[in-house]
Design an enzyme around this catalytic site. Sequence first.
Site, PDB file in Angstrom:
ATOM      1  N   THR A 186       0.806  -1.163  -0.005  1.00  0.00           N
ATOM      2  CA  THR A 186      -0.089  -0.169  -0.002  1.00  0.00           C
ATOM      3  C   THR A 186       0.934   1.194  -0.227  1.00  0.00           C
ATOM      4  O   THR A 186       1.951   1.400   0.623  1.00  0.00           O
ATOM      5  CB  THR A 186      -0.872   0.063   1.247  1.00  0.00           C
ATOM      6  OG1 THR A 186      -1.519   1.353   1.517  1.00  0.00           O
ATOM      7  CG2 THR A 186      -0.288  -0.269   2.527  1.00  0.00           C
ATOM      8  N   GLU A 188       0.025   3.750   1.815  1.00  0.00           N
ATOM      9  CA  GLU A 188       0.252   4.100   3.134  1.00  0.00           C
ATOM     10  C   GLU A 188       1.496   3.802   4.007  1.00  0.00           C
ATOM     11  O   GLU A 188       1.912   4.371   4.836  1.00  0.00           O
ATOM     12  CB  GLU A 188      -0.903   3.411   3.896  1.00  0.00           C
ATOM     13  CG  GLU A 188      -2.210   3.991   3.703  1.00  0.00           C
ATOM     14  CD  GLU A 188      -2.370   5.440   4.276  1.00  0.00           C
ATOM     15  OE1 GLU A 188      -1.993   5.811   5.233  1.00  0.00           O
ATOM     16  OE2 GLU A 188      -3.100   6.054   3.570  1.00  0.00           O
ATOM     17  N   TYR A 210      -2.248   0.620  10.599  1.00  0.00           N
ATOM     18  CA  TYR A 210      -2.340  -0.257   9.053  1.00  0.00           C
ATOM     19  C   TYR A 210      -1.082  -0.045   8.388  1.00  0.00           C
ATOM     20  O   TYR A 210      -0.496  -1.250   7.923  1.00  0.00           O
ATOM     21  CB  TYR A 210      -3.742   0.232   8.481  1.00  0.00           C
ATOM     22  CG  TYR A 210      -3.972   0.175   6.946  1.00  0.00           C
ATOM     23  CD1 TYR A 210      -4.321  -1.216   6.689  1.00  0.00           C
ATOM     24  CD2 TYR A 210      -3.356   0.738   6.007  1.00  0.00           C
ATOM     25  CE1 TYR A 210      -4.054  -1.734   5.315  1.00  0.00           C
ATOM     26  CE2 TYR A 210      -3.280   0.426   4.569  1.00  0.00           C
ATOM     27  CZ  TYR A 210      -3.843  -0.738   4.230  1.00  0.00           C
ATOM     28  OH  TYR A 210      -3.892  -1.141   3.136  1.00  0.00           O
ATOM     29  N   LYS A 214       1.551  -3.380   7.423  1.00  0.00           N
ATOM     30  CA  LYS A 214       1.845  -3.587   5.971  1.00  0.00           C
ATOM     31  C   LYS A 214       3.097  -3.250   5.857  1.00  0.00           C
ATOM     32  O   LYS A 214       3.737  -3.983   4.875  1.00  0.00           O
ATOM     33  CB  LYS A 214       1.031  -2.332   5.026  1.00  0.00           C
ATOM     34  CG  LYS A 214      -0.529  -2.762   4.678  1.00  0.00           C
ATOM     35  CD  LYS A 214      -0.604  -4.062   4.189  1.00  0.00           C
ATOM     36  CE  LYS A 214      -1.934  -4.223   3.671  1.00  0.00           C
ATOM     37  NZ  LYS A 214      -2.130  -5.576   2.881  1.00  0.00           N
TER      38      LYS A 214
END
Length: 403
Positions: A186, A188, A210, A214
């Site tokens: 991701t 992010e 999150y 990840k």
Amino acid sequence: MAQCTEPSTSTGANGELKKPRKVAVITGITGQVLQYNRTLPITTLTHRLRPHLTKLSLDGSYLAEFLLEKGYEVHGILRRSSSFNTGRIEHLYQNPQTHTEGKDGTTGGHMKLHYGDLTDSTCLVKIINQVKPTEIYNLGAQSHVKISFELAEYTANVDGVGTLRLLDAIKTCGLTNSVKFYQASTSELYGKVQEIPQKETTPFYPRSPYGAAKLYAYWIVVNFREAYNLFAVNGILFNHESPRRGANFVTRKISRSVAKIHLGQLESFSLGNLDSKRDWGHAKDYVEAMWLMLQQEEPEDLVIATGEVHSVREFVEKSFKHVGKTIVWEGKDENEVGRCQETGVIHVKVDSKYYRPTEVEYLQGDSTKALTKLGWKAKITFEELVKEMVDADIHLMKNNPNA
């Protein structure tokens, strides 16, 4: 611990090898994105072709469609629920009315669902041993960034350690030399961005549980690739949306609310940071990139993005413009509102409860490497994406105002 058997090779009556089957297991086959109160599916795709996908995701449903069209046998893994949670893939059943699995008459593909969970290593070993995938797409995740602050431990367990469980299941079943593994990474990861635009070599700086989970998943994939010579890749996908996006994600919240306002079912709705900027693409384009990454000779991590940046504010303006309304902004910070120029009615408000504890202000991907290596480039424009989402929600709300 479940026991594994060696993968078998099928032969014809004359002893010749049959054409390899295309089989997939998808985690997240039922959605685009895992929602807070939904259950977690896993799907495995195998590329003998056999891919294996994991996650309740928007991406999973599009990927299942994509693979079925290519003749894959798609295996989806679902977490047990007391109610049906397969709305995004009902059209892929052999008989949608009875939820009957089997061969799809249109595509020639075949879909089968299994119960499983990324928090249960034993079930993952059993499924992988049974299906013996040659491709695994791990889309499984608790992927709502704001909610990850409230469910930090769960997010780490599913998104981080869940990836390790899946990789370890491949190793346990002795499939490291025959499986190709895709990890849904991701943007992010970049969080507090260290350079603009972000590419494969940009340092990571996650700003949420999150993103941190990840990040672990990203590096454990790299570790298995280097330690066990597993064909494993991270697809660093920037934001990708569609009408199948979960209702509690900002883009879908906007398209749903605009549709309701257009139909006279709602007057206003609230958002958080209007000036967050994102690189938004369409999920349908991005699942093709996932598949292409596993068709290469050598594994390589790649950024998948459009390269364009748009703010939440712009998403709101484009959505309203599509239904004939012009939004003008008044006020500042939490007192800012979006007023309809034509009617004077306030349709958009700002509520601080939607702010994240640590914000990610700007994400823009550089997918030059994906274009060079895969020949991949996003096809659906930002404007087309917004219109498709708003039109889909208008159709939905006309038929069911309570949807």
